[in-house]
Design an enzyme around this catalytic site. Structure first.
Site, PDB file in Angstrom:
ATOM      1  N   SER A 117       0.849  -1.192   0.000  1.00 32.23           N
ATOM      2  CA  SER A 117       0.000   0.000   0.000  1.00 32.23           C
ATOM      3  C   SER A 117       0.879   1.235   0.000  1.00 32.23           C
ATOM      4  CB  SER A 117      -0.878   0.021   1.255  1.00 32.23           C
ATOM      5  OG  SER A 117      -0.080   0.287   2.394  1.00 32.23           O
ATOM      6  N   ASP A 118       0.374   2.316  -0.552  1.00 29.66           N
ATOM      7  CA  ASP A 118       1.048   3.576  -0.279  1.00 29.66           C
ATOM      8  C   ASP A 118       0.901   3.813   1.224  1.00 29.66           C
ATOM      9  OD1 ASP A 118       2.362   5.960  -0.371  1.00 29.66           O
ATOM     10  OD2 ASP A 118       1.144   6.846  -1.962  1.00 29.66           O
ATOM     11  N   TRP A 119       1.746   4.656   1.748  1.00 34.25           N
ATOM     12  CA  TRP A 119       1.833   4.798   3.209  1.00 34.25           C
ATOM     13  C   TRP A 119       0.522   5.333   3.803  1.00 34.25           C
ATOM     14  CZ3 TRP A 119       5.395   2.308   1.263  1.00 34.25           C
ATOM     15  CH2 TRP A 119       6.530   1.911   1.940  1.00 34.25           C
TER      16      TRP A 119
END
Ligand code: BGC
Length: 760
Positions: free
Chosen positions: A230-232
């Site tokens: 996932s993106d952060w």
């Protein structure tokens, strides 16, 4: 070393498996000591290392190790040079090995839909083919050193405004051709070890829990075999995400979402096999890195030199009215502007690198000649400092040539927010204006991550677009300005005259909840060229200190099936007196009329080095995808039968040679015939045309009167030609009114037509 990852997963407890699916902290994955699973580290990326030790954050606020900042993607894309991107990737891979980083987070390939996106500096292009080619080369380079990449942000994340919640509303064809297009080749050819899903929603569904995106398209269609992270902070519903194909959540979730996964398995909501597969995918990549460690090398001075070379190959000379290259002696030159002394060479946010050194133009020019310097403006606030302005105007007046180093200060563009306009700071525009009043020999060097309006463009003699060109920016600028090197970059995006010219203007950045991509596939030059709209500088444009001539465009065949590969060649000659590189672009124009398409689209390019007077043959290929558009009726790529123009060009608006080829489609769009199928649809299909053609004549007569009554008032009102045109738009249902057919007769006709259409 062969590892039986499945066997390892079998030995893991449910808690250990769930734990593998989220980070240990900001940058590490968890390990399981008893099973020999190591903790590995990932790091930003993409144009250098941002390895943080303590106090980790994802917006570049806290210091990371001293590293080398290579030019950002907005610049490197302008090199149009796959080999260069590969070489830069290799070097970054080496650095990662030296620093024990398993994955470097990038490249970022999102399409530049609007010049306003705060993160455009990290993205390659407005064109999916170019973006994907550059990304594939970067990925291959890094991964040749056994370090993973994470192509990001998948997908349709083209703005920063409400990036964590907004839904990108995009039709299927546009999504495929433009926004997924930027990822597709990079995933298929580059084979990245990981993909980073984006924050946003796509048509209402978060990317992080979008099964269609993460599994059906990415894995089933494109053959992706690594893991998705996932993106952060992009996770919304962890269990739904895992089911959709999101293996790793980053960063750490404090154990909460691990527990959700455990609970979901225990209560039967999640099949444990889904979790096992996710863990296997993660471990495959973890061990790929740890089992193939290389020595690595991080020679900062060496890499700084490469950063300078990449910068030189990437900057774009936009204007040169006989002023460049600058003379090394005999003329008094003034360097003006804060960016000459303290250049802006990278963007703000997660890609921000702690450069071990920076070469400014003022540093670099000392090796060549003497210049005078005046700061000219301040970057802290957009307010003219009268004393600085006066000093700069005087310096310009006293010199023979003024070079103004201008552009966007940090605050004007960054990850996390978008620009609200396309202008440079007023104080800088004023400075340029005042200087051009006293000095006709003025050159502007621009430092910006995305296009700016240039109200002064006609008043200066030279413009060098340096973009955000990494820590060796000044070296490259000086080499290019003084002709030690020859400019060879071309624009990877259009520079419009003004923001409102941009096709997304009326729909960017949306209402906060959604953003509608109403311009469809007409993004960047696809729009400007189709609209025949003048732009400040077109896509693919860039000057050199030499000139090139194109001739003898050849294609391997004038007739081809859509499954064939077309070989294209042409000759390019350096007709000037300096060695230089030319970027030859190959566009395809669909002349079949089968769909509404941009007037041309980039489908290949090559960069060729030529000595003065030298001529080389340039070879490129085109395949089905080069001709096809994404047809939603068949949910697949389709190249209609008909003529296509092959265009060899020096920019999207500088067409040099063309050739026409005829392509025959080997697949057909199935025709489903019903009461509202029109005559023109039936005429387009050769088999239904045979059935319907005979009927059209009597129809024309019934609509427009007999062709014998040539002089009647009726034929004056509707000529047979007009009737025919009207008829084309008539549905079968209208045969009731115009041909006196009964509903039953039309139904019979439909059956007959359907049989013909199906080839029965
Ligand atoms: C960015 C990513 C980046 C991540 C880690 C996010 O905010 O969107 O591009 O890799 O942070 O720093």
């Amino acid at each position: 070393m062969e590892r039986d990852v499945k066997a390892i997963v079998k030995q893991m407890t449910l808690e250990e498996k769930a734990g593998m699916c989220s980070g240990k902290d900001f940058w590490h994955l968890k390990g399981v000591e008893r099973l020999g699973i190591p903790e590995v580290m990932v790091s930003d990326g993409p144009h250098g290392l941002r390895k943080q030790a303590e106090e980790a954050d994802h917006l570049g606020i806290n210091d990371s190790i001293k590293a080398v900042c290579f030019p950002t993607a907005c610049a490197t894309a302008c090199s149009f040079d796959r080999d260069l991107l590969f070489e830069m990737g290799q070097r970054i891979g080496d650095e990662c090995q030296a620093e024990n980083l398993s994955v470097i987070l990038g490249p970022a390939v999102n399409i530049k839909r609007s010049p306003l996106c705060g993160r455009n500096f990290e993205y390659f292009s407005e064109d999916p083919y170019l973006a994907s080619q550059m990304a594939a080369a970067h990925i291959k380079g890094v991964q040749s050193k056994n370090v993973g990449t994470s192509i990001k942000h998948f997908a349709a994340n083209n703005q920063e405004h409400r990036r964590m919640s907004c839904s990108s509303e995009i039709d299927e064809r546009t999504l495929r051709e433009i926004y997924l297009g930027a990822f597709e080749t990079a995933v298929k050819e580059g084979k990245p070890d990981t993909v980073m899903c984006s924050y946003n929603k796509i048509n209402g569904e978060f990317a992080s829990e979008n099964h269609w995106l993460l599994t059906e398209v990415l894995r089933d269609e494109w053959g992706f075999e690594g893991y998705v992270m996932s993106d952060w902070g992009a996770v919304n519903d962890r269990v739904k995400g895992l089911k959709a194909g999101l293996e790793l959540e980053m960063p750490a979730s404090g154990g909460h979402t691990d527990q959700e996964i455990v609970d979901a398995v225990r209560n039967g909501e999640l099949d444990e096999a889904v979790l096992d597969t996710a863990v296997e995918r993660i471990l495959n990549i973890v061990f790929k890195f740890t089992d193939n460690r290389q020595e690595g090398k991080f020679d900062k001075e060496e890499d700084h030199k490469l950063a300078a070379k990449v910068a030189e190959e990437s900057m774009v000379l936009l204007k040169n009215e006989g002023i460049l290259p600058l003379p090394k002696e005999g003329k008094k030159i003034a360097f003006i502007g804060k960016f000459a002394q303290k250049p802006r060479f990278q963007g703000g946010g997660s890609s921000h690198i702690n450069s071990f050194k920076v070469t400014s133009a003022l540093d670099a020019v000392k090796e060549i000649t003497e210049v005078t310097y005046a700061q000219g403006y301040d970057v802290q606030e957009d307010k003219t400092d009268q004393a600085l302005l006066k000093e700069a105007v005087r310096a310009a007046e006293e010199a023979d040539i003024a070079v103004i180093f201008a552009g966007l200060p940090d605050l004007f563009e960054s990850e996390g927010y978008d620009r609200s306009h396309m202008r440079m700071p007023d104080c800088q525009n004023e400075l340029i204006r005042e200087i051009t009043k006293v000095q006709k020999n003025t050159v502007v060097v621009l430092h910006n991550g995305s296009p700016v309006e240039m109200p002064w463009a006609d008043d200066v003699k030279g413009i060098l677009e340096a973009y955000l060109c990494g820590q060796a920016v000044g070296q490259a600028e000086v080499n290019l300005l003084f002709g030690i090197s020859n400019p060879c970059g071309k624009l990877a995006e259009t520079i419009p005259y003004k923001l409102s010219d941009n096709p997304s203007y009326l729909n960017f950045p949306g209402d906060g909840q959604t953003v509608e991509y109403k311009e469809g596939v007409f993004v960047g030059y696809r729009y400007y060229d189709t609209k025949e709209m003048p732009v400040r500088y077109p896509f693919g444009y860039g000057l050199s200190y030499t000139t090139f001539e194109y001739r003898d465009l050849q294609v391997s065949s004038g007739e081809m099936k859509d499954t064939d590969t077309l070989k294209v060649s042409l000759k390019v000659k350096n007709t000037g007196n300096r060695a230089g590189k030319e970027i030859v672009q190959l566009y395809v124009a669909d002349k079949t009329g089968a769909a509404s398409r941009p007037v041309k689209e980039l489908k290949n390019f090559t960069k060729v080095f030529l000595n003065p007077g030298e001529e080389k043959t340039v070879d490129m290929e085109l395949d089905k995808r080069s001709f096809a558009w994404y047809c939603t009726a068949i949910h697949d790529w389709y190249a209609a039968t008909g003529e296509y123009e092959i265009i060899a060009a020096a920019s999207s608006k500088d067409i040099r040679l063309t050739k026409t080829v005829h392509v025959t489609a080997t697949t057909e769009i199935p025709l489903h015939i019903h009461m509202n199928t029109t005559v023109s649809e039936l005429m387009e299909n050769p088999r239904t045309r045979e059935v319907i053609q005979g009927m059209t004549e009597s129809l024309v007569e019934s609509m427009g009167g007999s062709s014998e009554e040539k002089e009647s008032a009726a034929t004056e009102a509707i000529s047979p030609e007009m009737s025919l045109k009207m008829l084309e738009n008539s549905p079968l249902r209208s045969f009731r009114s115009f041909m006196g057919m009964t509903t039953e007769e039309i139904e019979e006709l439909i059956k007959k037509l359907q049989k013909a259409a199906d080839g029965e």
